[in-house]
Design an enzyme around this catalytic site. Structure first.
Site, PDB file in Angstrom:
ATOM      1  N   SER A 155       0.871  -1.177   0.000  1.00  0.00           N
ATOM      2  CA  SER A 155       0.000   0.000   0.000  1.00  0.00           C
ATOM      3  C   SER A 155       0.908   1.227   0.000  1.00  0.00           C
ATOM      4  O   SER A 155       2.101   1.123   0.326  1.00  0.00           O
ATOM      5  CB  SER A 155      -0.843  -0.026   1.287  1.00  0.00           C
ATOM      6  OG  SER A 155      -1.378   1.242   1.560  1.00  0.00           O
ATOM      7  N   TYR A 168      -2.166  -1.143  10.193  1.00  0.00           N
ATOM      8  CA  TYR A 168      -2.198  -1.458   8.752  1.00  0.00           C
ATOM      9  C   TYR A 168      -0.920  -0.928   8.097  1.00  0.00           C
ATOM     10  O   TYR A 168      -0.216  -1.663   7.391  1.00  0.00           O
ATOM     11  CB  TYR A 168      -3.443  -0.832   8.117  1.00  0.00           C
ATOM     12  CG  TYR A 168      -3.557  -1.060   6.622  1.00  0.00           C
ATOM     13  CD1 TYR A 168      -4.045  -2.266   6.125  1.00  0.00           C
ATOM     14  CD2 TYR A 168      -3.179  -0.077   5.711  1.00  0.00           C
ATOM     15  CE1 TYR A 168      -4.143  -2.479   4.745  1.00  0.00           C
ATOM     16  CE2 TYR A 168      -3.280  -0.281   4.344  1.00  0.00           C
ATOM     17  CZ  TYR A 168      -3.760  -1.478   3.868  1.00  0.00           C
ATOM     18  OH  TYR A 168      -3.862  -1.682   2.501  1.00  0.00           O
TER      19      TYR A 168
HETATM   20  N1  LIG Z   1      -8.459  -1.467  -2.388  1.00  0.00           N
HETATM   21  C1  LIG Z   1      -7.522  -0.545  -2.267  1.00  0.00           C
HETATM   22  O1  LIG Z   1      -7.754   0.646  -2.531  1.00  0.00           O
HETATM   23  C2  LIG Z   1      -6.144  -0.951  -1.810  1.00  0.00           C
HETATM   24  C3  LIG Z   1      -5.166   0.034  -1.777  1.00  0.00           C
HETATM   25  C4  LIG Z   1      -3.880  -0.299  -1.355  1.00  0.00           C
HETATM   26  C5  LIG Z   1      -3.606  -1.623  -1.022  1.00  0.00           C
HETATM   27  N2  LIG Z   1      -4.576  -2.589  -1.075  1.00  0.00           N
HETATM   28  C6  LIG Z   1      -4.218  -3.968  -0.727  1.00  0.00           C
HETATM   29  O2  LIG Z   1      -4.747  -4.838  -1.690  1.00  0.00           O
HETATM   30  C7  LIG Z   1      -4.961  -6.124  -1.105  1.00  0.00           C
HETATM   31  C8  LIG Z   1      -6.344  -6.632  -1.450  1.00  0.00           C
HETATM   32  O3  LIG Z   1      -7.296  -5.823  -0.809  1.00  0.00           O
HETATM   33  P1  LIG Z   1      -8.750  -5.514  -1.399  1.00  0.00           P
HETATM   34  O4  LIG Z   1      -8.837  -4.070  -1.540  1.00  0.00           O
HETATM   35  O5  LIG Z   1      -9.028  -6.405  -2.539  1.00  0.00           O
HETATM   36  O6  LIG Z   1      -9.621  -5.883  -0.110  1.00  0.00           O
HETATM   37  P2  LIG Z   1     -10.811  -6.883   0.161  1.00  0.00           P
HETATM   38  O7  LIG Z   1     -11.823  -6.843  -0.921  1.00  0.00           O
HETATM   39  O8  LIG Z   1     -11.223  -6.603   1.553  1.00  0.00           O
HETATM   40  O9  LIG Z   1     -10.112  -8.313   0.078  1.00  0.00           O
HETATM   41  C9  LIG Z   1      -9.286  -8.781   1.102  1.00  0.00           C
HETATM   42  C10 LIG Z   1      -9.236 -10.287   1.024  1.00  0.00           C
HETATM   43  O10 LIG Z   1      -8.429 -10.764   2.120  1.00  0.00           O
HETATM   44  C11 LIG Z   1      -9.166 -11.786   2.784  1.00  0.00           C
HETATM   45  N3  LIG Z   1      -8.807 -11.917   4.188  1.00  0.00           N
HETATM   46  C12 LIG Z   1      -8.882 -10.957   5.151  1.00  0.00           C
HETATM   47  N4  LIG Z   1      -8.548 -11.500   6.335  1.00  0.00           N
HETATM   48  C13 LIG Z   1      -8.248 -12.805   6.115  1.00  0.00           C
HETATM   49  C14 LIG Z   1      -7.843 -13.881   6.945  1.00  0.00           C
HETATM   50  N5  LIG Z   1      -7.692 -13.751   8.267  1.00  0.00           N
HETATM   51  N6  LIG Z   1      -7.625 -15.092   6.385  1.00  0.00           N
HETATM   52  C15 LIG Z   1      -7.778 -15.271   5.064  1.00  0.00           C
HETATM   53  N7  LIG Z   1      -8.185 -14.296   4.211  1.00  0.00           N
HETATM   54  C16 LIG Z   1      -8.400 -13.076   4.740  1.00  0.00           C
HETATM   55  C17 LIG Z   1     -10.607 -11.329   2.641  1.00  0.00           C
HETATM   56  O11 LIG Z   1     -11.470 -12.415   2.962  1.00  0.00           O
HETATM   57  P3  LIG Z   1     -12.922 -12.133   3.633  1.00  0.00           P
HETATM   58  O12 LIG Z   1     -13.810 -11.809   2.463  1.00  0.00           O
HETATM   59  O13 LIG Z   1     -13.240 -13.431   4.305  1.00  0.00           O
HETATM   60  O14 LIG Z   1     -12.767 -10.968   4.573  1.00  0.00           O
HETATM   61  C18 LIG Z   1     -10.622 -10.921   1.181  1.00  0.00           C
HETATM   62  O15 LIG Z   1     -10.725 -12.045   0.336  1.00  0.00           O
HETATM   63  C19 LIG Z   1      -4.703  -5.950   0.386  1.00  0.00           C
HETATM   64  O16 LIG Z   1      -3.422  -6.420   0.701  1.00  0.00           O
HETATM   65  C20 LIG Z   1      -4.782  -4.449   0.589  1.00  0.00           C
HETATM   66  O17 LIG Z   1      -4.013  -4.034   1.689  1.00  0.00           O
HETATM   67  C21 LIG Z   1      -5.835  -2.261  -1.464  1.00  0.00           C
END
Ligand SMILES: NC(=O)c1ccc[n+]([C@@H]2O[C@H](COP(=O)([O-])OP(=O)(O)OC[C@H]3O[C@@H](n4cnc5c(N)ncnc54)[C@H](OP(=O)(O)O)[C@@H]3O)[C@@H](O)[C@H]2O)c1
Length: 260
Positions: A155, A168
């Site tokens: 991030s 985070y």
């Molecule tokens: N979206 C953004 O703007 C953004 C920006 C910068 C970085 N990121 C990074 O991108 C990555 C993906 O995030 P996203 O935005 O796609 O978020 P998201 O839609 O919330 O997806 C996160 C995923 O991680 C899983 N997860 C969370 N806790 C877990 C656990 N204890 N065990 C196994 N799986 C777990 C979630 O499963 P559940 O559905 O069961 O919760 C979900 O499948 C992350 O590393 C995030 O930090 C995102």
């Protein structure tokens, strides 16, 4: 080469085995569907078994290679299940061509002094300790390939932590540190390419939780990131090793900061 100039062929990932953590939603789900479409056998890791099974059915329904389901709660210490996971992948596939660390939780967005230590520990467990343990466990399988990719999803606050982003930011900062040292260790001792990706603002449930008043349509969908990840995973793209990538394709060596 800009990663977005890279064009994956329909069979770019045929026969390649790629594990994606957090495959059940957002960026991880998009990567799973897209990589399967290009021929990969995707191993779907998540904690929601019903969502994993639905994704499995969707991939099979699209007539793509049969995925593997890995029910795993990354917030729990489970060394035995890690060992079992390595054994199953070894027996079934013998190799891993890609490991995408994508799962993460946001934790709280409060001043440091008010941050609950239990939440802090849970965020670190999920975002940092689990990917480290998973990497240690599965590295021998990545080494089995003559060309494999290890991707850490970070991030902007993982590079430059900001106020109120708490555990985070600190966990992503630590993760980038591990990616940096690992990249240096593996550079001359393996064919494993280590990369860090900062996805930037992306329309997912995590983004919505972090910015509840934002119009979701004002940020890009996860599909816009697919080309970047495909570039980093592809055996033919010539992606550089040990770099940190932004969502627009700009990148810089991870080592740069370590040598400051
Ligand atoms: N979206 C953004 O703007 C953004 C920006 C910068 C970085 N990121 C990074 O991108 C990555 C993906 O995030 P996203 O935005 O796609 O978020 P998201 O839609 O919330 O997806 C996160 C995923 O991680 C899983 N997860 C969370 N806790 C877990 C656990 N204890 N065990 C196994 N799986 C777990 C979630 O499963 P559940 O559905 O069961 O919760 C979900 O499948 C992350 O590393 C995030 O930090 C995102």
């Amino acid at each position: 080469m800009n990663p977005f100039s890279f064009k994956a062929e329909p069979n770019t990932f045929s026969g390649r085995v790629i594990l994606i953590t957090g495959a059940t939603s957002g960026i991880g789900r998009t990567l799973a569907l897209g990589l399967a479409q290009l021929g990969a056998t995707v191993l779907l890791l998540g904690r929601d078994v019903a969502a994993l099974e639905a994704l499995f059915d969707e991939i099979i329904g699209n007539h793509h290679p049969e995925p593997g389901i890995v029910p795993f709660d990354l917030s729990q210490d489970d060394p035995e299940r890690l060992t079992a996971l390595k054994q199953v992948i070894t027996e079934r596939y013998g190799v891993l061509h890609g490991l995408i660390h994508n799962a993460a939780i946001l934790g709280d967005r409060v001043p440091f002094e008010h941050y609950k230590t239990t939440t802090w520990a849970q965020v670190f467990k999920t975002n940092f300790e689990a990917p480290v343990a998973l990497t240690q466990t599965l590295l021998p399988l990545l080494r089995q390939s003559s060309d494999s990719a290890l991707i850490f999803t970070s991030s902007s606050v993982g590079y430059s932590p900001r106020a109120y982003w708490g555990a985070y930011a600190a966990s992503k900062y630590a993760l980038e540190g591990v990616a940096t040292l690992l990249s240096e260790e593996l550079e001359n001792t393996s064919e494993v390419r280590v990369s860090v990706v900062n996805p930037g603002a992306t329309r997912t449930k995590m983004r919505q939780a972090a910015f509840p008043s934002e119009d979701p349509d004002s940020v890009k969908p996860p599909e816009d990131l697919f080309a970047l990840y495909a570039y980093l995973l592809s055996p033919t793209s010539g992606a550089p090793r040990g770099h940190r990538f932004q969502s627009d394709g700009h990148h810089q060596p991870l080592k740069h900061r370590a040598n400051d």
